[in-house]
Design an enzyme around this catalytic site. Sequence first.
Site, short mmCIF file in Angstrom:
data_model
loop_
_atom_site.label_atom_id
_atom_site.label_comp_id
_atom_site.label_asym_id
_atom_site.label_seq_id
_atom_site.Cartn_x
_atom_site.Cartn_y
_atom_site.Cartn_z
NE ARG A 232 -19.45 -1.80 -5.41
CZ ARG A 232 -19.70 -2.84 -4.61
NH1 ARG A 232 -20.60 -2.75 -3.66
NH2 ARG A 232 -19.03 -3.96 -4.77
CG PHE B 229 -2.11 -0.98 1.00
CD1 PHE B 229 -3.31 -0.61 0.43
CD2 PHE B 229 -1.93 -2.31 1.36
CE1 PHE B 229 -4.33 -1.53 0.24
CE2 PHE B 229 -2.94 -3.24 1.17
CZ PHE B 229 -4.15 -2.85 0.61
CB CYS C 43 -13.85 -1.84 1.09
SG CYS C 43 -14.61 -3.46 0.88
#
Length: 447
Positions: free
Chosen positions: A329, A251, A262
Amino acid sequence: MSERKIAVIGTGYVGLVSGTSFAHAGHDVTCCDVDQGKIERLRQADITIYEPGLDVLVSENMRQGRLHFTTNIDEAVQQSAFIFIAVGTPMSESGEADMTYIQSAARMIGKAINGYKIVVTKSTVPVGTGRKLEQWIREEAPHARFDVVSNPEFLREGSAVYDSLNMERVIIGASQPSAADAVAQIYEPFGSVIVKTTLESAEMIKYASNTFLATKISFINAIANLCEHLGADVEEVAHGMGLDGRIGHRFLQAGIGYGGSCFPKDTYALQYMAREQGYDFSLLDAVIETNERQRLIVIEKLTKALGNVKGKRIAVLGLSFKPNTDDMRDAPSLTVVPIMTQLGATVRVYDPIAAEEARKHFGDSVTYCESVYEAVEQCDACIVLTEWETIVKADWQMIRSAMAAPVLIDGRNCWPLEDMHKAGFYYDSIGRQLIPSYAHEKVQVTM
């Protein structure tokens, strides 16, 4: 009634993957949904979401008689010892998680309950939901015997099948130790580390985990933006940082920000919870603001390269929020593409999987292409938003030849700077050196 008989309410991303994994581990699983059309498709092993490997797993467990699909939720509840709730908790306008589907599932369970049950929440729910769940079921069945357990999921879209069969940890929150122990037995075949907590701690672990990962992403993106001003290379910086065991490499890939089902929803939900408690969570506010601002970077870089984009022909490669999923999304494309069309650009898009989903958002405002090469034909610039393998491994000499001007804005840092320099692109990425190269001579660049 077997203790290994499981009902899963909700056949979306979480419910379908989790239910199939339980069946693969040897349990008898019935996945339930009120959507008749979806259930009919699943009964034909026609997977309703794109997730690599899931179709094979579903078909195999259906053949073995361990995985079933039904709209008869009452019957599934009555025949099962464990009822997993895996319905959606979409974000409301206020940022709060919408609990409509959770409450509906709880009341359906309460009306159908016919003996002791363990009700398990797989859905991501605000802290305190476990107690409300007990109340909602009790309102429908005042004398029912049941326990509520929180068991959040940590699946990554695009690699959910692997994650579900190779879990790093299983979080089980419960008020009754016996209920936690019973749920832990379901997970024994997976050989995962099992952590037992209170209901509230389990619910918070999910939000805290996703928010921390979102924080790492926003942090490295902010560092990347600063690197561009100071002449540093964010990839070298991230590599040096990641060698510290306390930080790690995961990350720390700079880009245009997080999206999906999420991180955006969960960060906003936690922000809402903090405000409701009167807590000033300024760190989280900054994470969200940084991410929202980051996806505009590619627009700024495009206008820097071309000046006014009105009348320009622009290719956008990658529409889903990440590779190996059709999920759009909160994808950066949902911000970037409309802005370009509003500015007057002609936009051509390509995504190997998410094109049909994209039509729901963009309609006829863009041209949908079947390949990278079709998308870039005679384009004045190309923007990369998703690092699909078909995009990363494309023949960039062929692409350069097909474009009217070889301007490449890389929002995912897909290629080495030297390769793009040799290919003759005006190449601008995130947190790395700008390479004007050949295109600098042909394109008006505002420096």
